[in-house]
Motif scaffolding. Structure first.
Motif, PDB file in Angstrom:
ATOM      1  N   VAL A 147      42.508  64.751  61.663  1.00  0.00           N
ATOM      2  CA  VAL A 147      42.640  66.044  61.579  1.00  0.00           C
ATOM      3  C   VAL A 147      42.681  66.842  60.900  1.00  0.00           C
ATOM      4  N   ARG A 148      44.397  66.368  61.113  1.00  0.00           N
ATOM      5  CA  ARG A 148      45.766  67.680  60.632  1.00  0.00           C
ATOM      6  C   ARG A 148      45.198  67.351  59.310  1.00  0.00           C
ATOM      7  N   TRP A 149      45.500  65.916  58.511  1.00  0.00           N
ATOM      8  CA  TRP A 149      44.798  66.130  57.268  1.00  0.00           C
ATOM      9  C   TRP A 149      43.508  66.860  56.654  1.00  0.00           C
ATOM     10  N   LYS A 150      42.621  66.836  56.921  1.00  0.00           N
ATOM     11  CA  LYS A 150      41.444  67.220  57.175  1.00  0.00           C
ATOM     12  C   LYS A 150      41.856  68.943  57.223  1.00  0.00           C
ATOM     13  N   ALA A 151      42.315  69.286  57.810  1.00  0.00           N
ATOM     14  CA  ALA A 151      42.657  70.575  57.613  1.00  0.00           C
ATOM     15  C   ALA A 151      42.948  71.514  57.075  1.00  0.00           C
ATOM     16  N   LYS A 209      44.978  69.760  54.072  1.00  0.00           N
ATOM     17  CA  LYS A 209      44.160  68.731  52.977  1.00  0.00           C
ATOM     18  C   LYS A 209      43.214  69.072  52.010  1.00  0.00           C
ATOM     19  N   GLU A 210      42.627  69.101  53.355  1.00  0.00           N
ATOM     20  CA  GLU A 210      40.519  68.943  52.842  1.00  0.00           C
ATOM     21  C   GLU A 210      40.544  70.489  53.168  1.00  0.00           C
ATOM     22  N   LYS A 211      41.142  71.466  53.772  1.00  0.00           N
ATOM     23  CA  LYS A 211      40.485  73.144  54.347  1.00  0.00           C
ATOM     24  C   LYS A 211      39.323  72.450  54.769  1.00  0.00           C
ATOM     25  N   ASN A 212      39.282  71.621  55.729  1.00  0.00           N
ATOM     26  CA  ASN A 212      38.156  71.462  56.669  1.00  0.00           C
ATOM     27  C   ASN A 212      38.080  72.610  58.234  1.00  0.00           C
ATOM     28  N   ARG A 213      37.788  73.989  57.701  1.00  0.00           N
ATOM     29  CA  ARG A 213      38.370  74.208  58.921  1.00  0.00           C
ATOM     30  C   ARG A 213      37.158  74.308  60.279  1.00  0.00           C
ATOM     31  N   THR A 214      36.152  73.270  60.472  1.00  0.00           N
ATOM     32  CA  THR A 214      35.761  73.049  61.899  1.00  0.00           C
ATOM     33  C   THR A 214      36.555  71.975  62.423  1.00  0.00           C
ATOM     34  N   LEU A 215      37.446  71.739  61.650  1.00  0.00           N
ATOM     35  CA  LEU A 215      39.018  70.822  62.624  1.00  0.00           C
ATOM     36  C   LEU A 215      40.282  71.399  62.763  1.00  0.00           C
ATOM     37  N   GLY A 216      40.135  72.936  61.662  1.00  0.00           N
ATOM     38  CA  GLY A 216      41.094  73.445  62.044  1.00  0.00           C
ATOM     39  C   GLY A 216      42.335  74.391  63.188  1.00  0.00           C
ATOM     40  N   VAL A 230      51.335  73.439  57.045  1.00  0.00           N
ATOM     41  CA  VAL A 230      51.374  72.209  56.141  1.00  0.00           C
ATOM     42  C   VAL A 230      51.113  71.197  56.720  1.00  0.00           C
ATOM     43  N   PHE A 231      51.306  70.091  55.939  1.00  0.00           N
ATOM     44  CA  PHE A 231      50.924  68.891  56.698  1.00  0.00           C
ATOM     45  C   PHE A 231      52.427  68.162  56.812  1.00  0.00           C
ATOM     46  N   TYR A 232      53.008  68.144  56.303  1.00  0.00           N
ATOM     47  CA  TYR A 232      54.868  67.294  55.867  1.00  0.00           C
ATOM     48  C   TYR A 232      55.626  69.132  56.359  1.00  0.00           C
ATOM     49  N   ARG A 233      56.427  68.831  56.883  1.00  0.00           N
ATOM     50  CA  ARG A 233      57.039  69.515  58.075  1.00  0.00           C
ATOM     51  C   ARG A 233      58.427  70.496  56.070  1.00  0.00           C
ATOM     52  N   LEU A 242      40.844  85.235  48.525  1.00  0.00           N
ATOM     53  CA  LEU A 242      41.997  84.954  49.037  1.00  0.00           C
ATOM     54  C   LEU A 242      42.330  85.079  50.381  1.00  0.00           C
ATOM     55  N   ASN A 243      42.465  86.008  50.493  1.00  0.00           N
ATOM     56  CA  ASN A 243      42.404  86.255  52.754  1.00  0.00           C
ATOM     57  C   ASN A 243      42.616  85.256  53.486  1.00  0.00           C
ATOM     58  N   GLU A 244      41.015  84.836  52.780  1.00  0.00           N
ATOM     59  CA  GLU A 244      40.871  83.273  53.483  1.00  0.00           C
ATOM     60  C   GLU A 244      41.475  82.636  53.718  1.00  0.00           C
ATOM     61  N   GLN A 245      42.496  81.879  52.090  1.00  0.00           N
ATOM     62  CA  GLN A 245      42.667  80.884  51.955  1.00  0.00           C
ATOM     63  C   GLN A 245      44.521  81.191  52.800  1.00  0.00           C
ATOM     64  N   SER A 246      44.171  82.294  52.367  1.00  0.00           N
ATOM     65  CA  SER A 246      46.151  82.862  53.960  1.00  0.00           C
ATOM     66  C   SER A 246      46.496  82.240  55.071  1.00  0.00           C
ATOM     67  N   LEU A 247      44.728  82.285  55.356  1.00  0.00           N
ATOM     68  CA  LEU A 247      45.220  81.843  57.049  1.00  0.00           C
ATOM     69  C   LEU A 247      45.575  80.654  57.204  1.00  0.00           C
ATOM     70  N   PRO A 248      46.191  80.877  58.534  1.00  0.00           N
ATOM     71  CA  PRO A 248      46.624  79.134  58.281  1.00  0.00           C
ATOM     72  C   PRO A 248      45.768  78.190  58.416  1.00  0.00           C
ATOM     73  N   ALA A 249      46.044  76.928  58.122  1.00  0.00           N
ATOM     74  CA  ALA A 249      44.578  75.698  58.156  1.00  0.00           C
ATOM     75  C   ALA A 249      45.092  75.860  59.677  1.00  0.00           C
ATOM     76  N   VAL A 250      44.988  75.596  60.405  1.00  0.00           N
ATOM     77  CA  VAL A 250      45.470  75.545  61.669  1.00  0.00           C
ATOM     78  C   VAL A 250      45.011  76.405  62.460  1.00  0.00           C
ATOM     79  N   LYS A 251      44.248  76.894  63.288  1.00  0.00           N
ATOM     80  CA  LYS A 251      43.890  78.033  63.677  1.00  0.00           C
ATOM     81  C   LYS A 251      45.102  78.300  64.550  1.00  0.00           C
TER      82      LYS A 251
END
Length: 462
Positions: A261-265, A267-274, A95-98, A68-77
């Motif tokens: 890149v933002r979508w993957k970070a 929406k897809e929870k891709n931490r590598t591109l976050g 978020v992806f959309y403002r 849960l703590n991992e999921q609550s981290l910002p998608a973009v560091k």
């Protein structure tokens, strides 16, 4: 049966956007209140709003807490560049959309300075530019020193000159690794970023960044897949301050890369591109006005840092205003400070107007007062940023608040009369305001554009 870890992984993969109900399903549902709120649903809502940690619940399994703590981290560091008062934070987006929540850290506008430019131009670009709008200072945030000459000597001179002229955060850009090494030693105390890291120079530059704890700019080069591979190498080297350059062969490709890149970070929870995105609009045009248009496109499509070669205020103003508009909270009205404002050369006989602290209302009324060519005071009352009619309907403005504002601003000591002009929409409150304040209330127009006419017909005849 699935292990807890695999179950949670599958759960979050199927529920891309963690929300209150998603969190609630994983809570014990005991409503014990030991987390500080009365129910598990209320706690889930706090988790979704990032205002609580999973560890606040004493009955959650440690593995679930970690997930849960991992999921609550910002998608973009979020990363920090610079030091002291000039330090900036970029990234930290969730978020992806403002409209889903809001964007957090405003895009840093970075002024690119070439080592081929004259000292006069360099000194001008090292000066922070800005304006005030909606009671907020809008400024450029950092500089990028660029080794356009390809030579070591002029670039090192530029870096030395920067270090004596400003404390703005800095990005060091050179294709020559040896030049970068010497430049970094001159500014290592400023918490800089260096680049560009490509597939060809990655070993040397990542080692340099790791040695001096610098941020690094990773170049997309052949695409997003290669960018992801570079991120993994940087992370393995112990580097946490990473910026992603999504530049392609043209503007369309670059914007598409940034969106992907933002979508993957997110929406897809891709931490590598976050990680935050940095963009270079000057790569696509040499025309200053066109560069600002491209900068605006990139700012609107997820750039955390925009590097522009222009430092002329008339060109920067649209970009500064666009940034301010994008990074406001869509769920919170833009407000001005509730206080007494003097418009023009006021005297003790100047009229006193009253309005709310909704920014659009304030600026419209203040401009109409100024246009009347009759100086006056404008008493701005705190209505939580709502307009006159909305504030009246929601009881966010009343006689008590107006009386308090008069006392707080010591208005009585500034004028010889006791007359207060209120907006026409507040006419139902006029008698209560008079009773509470002991001021004579004049009901003004509903539209501030009619202030000039009102002054001629009523104020000057009083």
């Amino acid at each position: 049966m699935l292990s807890q870890s695999r179950y949670l992984d599958n759960y979050w993969r199927c529920n891309n956007l963690p929300n209150a109900l998603g969190y609630y399903k994983l809570l014990p549902k005991t409503n014990c209140g030991e987390c500080g709120v009365p129910t598990c649903l209320a706690f889930a809502m706090r988790l979704a709003a990032n205002s609580a940690k999973a560890s606040d619940c004493p009955y959650l399994d440690k593995e679930i807490q970690h997930q849960l703590n991992e999921q609550s981290l910002p998608a973009v560091k979020e990363i920090c560049l610079g030091k002291g008062k000039q330090e900036i934070q970029v990234g930290g987006e969730t978020v992806f959309y403002r409209h889903e929540k809001k964007f957090n850290n405003p895009t840093a506008i970075c002024i690119g300075i070439s080592d081929q430019e004259s000292r006069t131009t360099i000194d001008h670009k090292l000066q922070q530019q800005g304006i005030e709008r909606l009671a907020e200072q809008l400024t450029t945030n950092m500089v990028a020193l660029i080794n356009d000459s390809g030579k070591k000597e002029p670039f090192i001179e530029l870096v030395k000159h920067y270090s004596t002229q400003t404390v703005l955060p800095v990005i060091i850009l050179s294709e020559n690794v040896e030049t970068l090494k010497e430049a970094v030693t001159l500014v290592q105390d400023t918490n800089p970023a260096i680049g560009l890291v490509t597939d060809k120079n990655k070993e040397e530059l990542l080692e340099l960044a790791s040695q001096y704890s610098c941020g690094v700019i990773l170049s997309a080069g052949n695409g997003i897949e290669q960018l992801g591979q570079l991120v993994k190498k940087a992370e393995n080297a112990g580097i946490s301050k990473i910026l992603l350059d999504c530049s392609g062969t043209d503007i369309f490709t670059t914007i598409s890369n940034q969106v992907m890149v933002r979508w993957k970070a997110v929406k897809e929870k891709n931490r590598t591109l976050g990680y935050p995105i940095i963009s270079f609009p000057g790569n696509y045009t040499k025309n200053p006005s066109e560069e600002m248009l491209v900068a605006g496109l990139m700012l609107g499509k997820y750039s955390s840092i925009v590097v522009t070669r222009n430092n002329e205020l008339n060109l920067l103003v649209p970009l500064l205003v666009l940034r301010q508009n994008i990074y406001t909270d869509p769920q919170k009205p833009i407000q001005v400070t509730p206080q007494l404002y003097s418009i023009g050369k006021v005297t003790e006989d100047s009229p006193v107007y009253m309005t709310t602290n909704f920014s659009l209302t304030y600026f419209t009324v203040s401009m109409d007062i100024e246009s009347s060519n009759y100086p006056g005071y404008l008493l701005v009352v705190d209505t939580e940023g709502t307009s006159v009619l909305t504030a009246f309907a929601a009881d966010k403005i009343n006689a008590e608040k107006i009386a308090q504002a008069i006392d707080d601003t010591k208005l009585e000591s500034k004028v010889a009369h006791r007359k207060l002009i209120i907006p026409g929409y507040l006419s139902p409150l006029s008698s209560k305001i008079e009773e509470k304040t002991q001021w004579e209330v004049l009901v003004g127009p509903t539209d501030s554009a009619e202030i000039s006419f009102f002054l001629k017909k009523q104020w000057r005849n009083n």
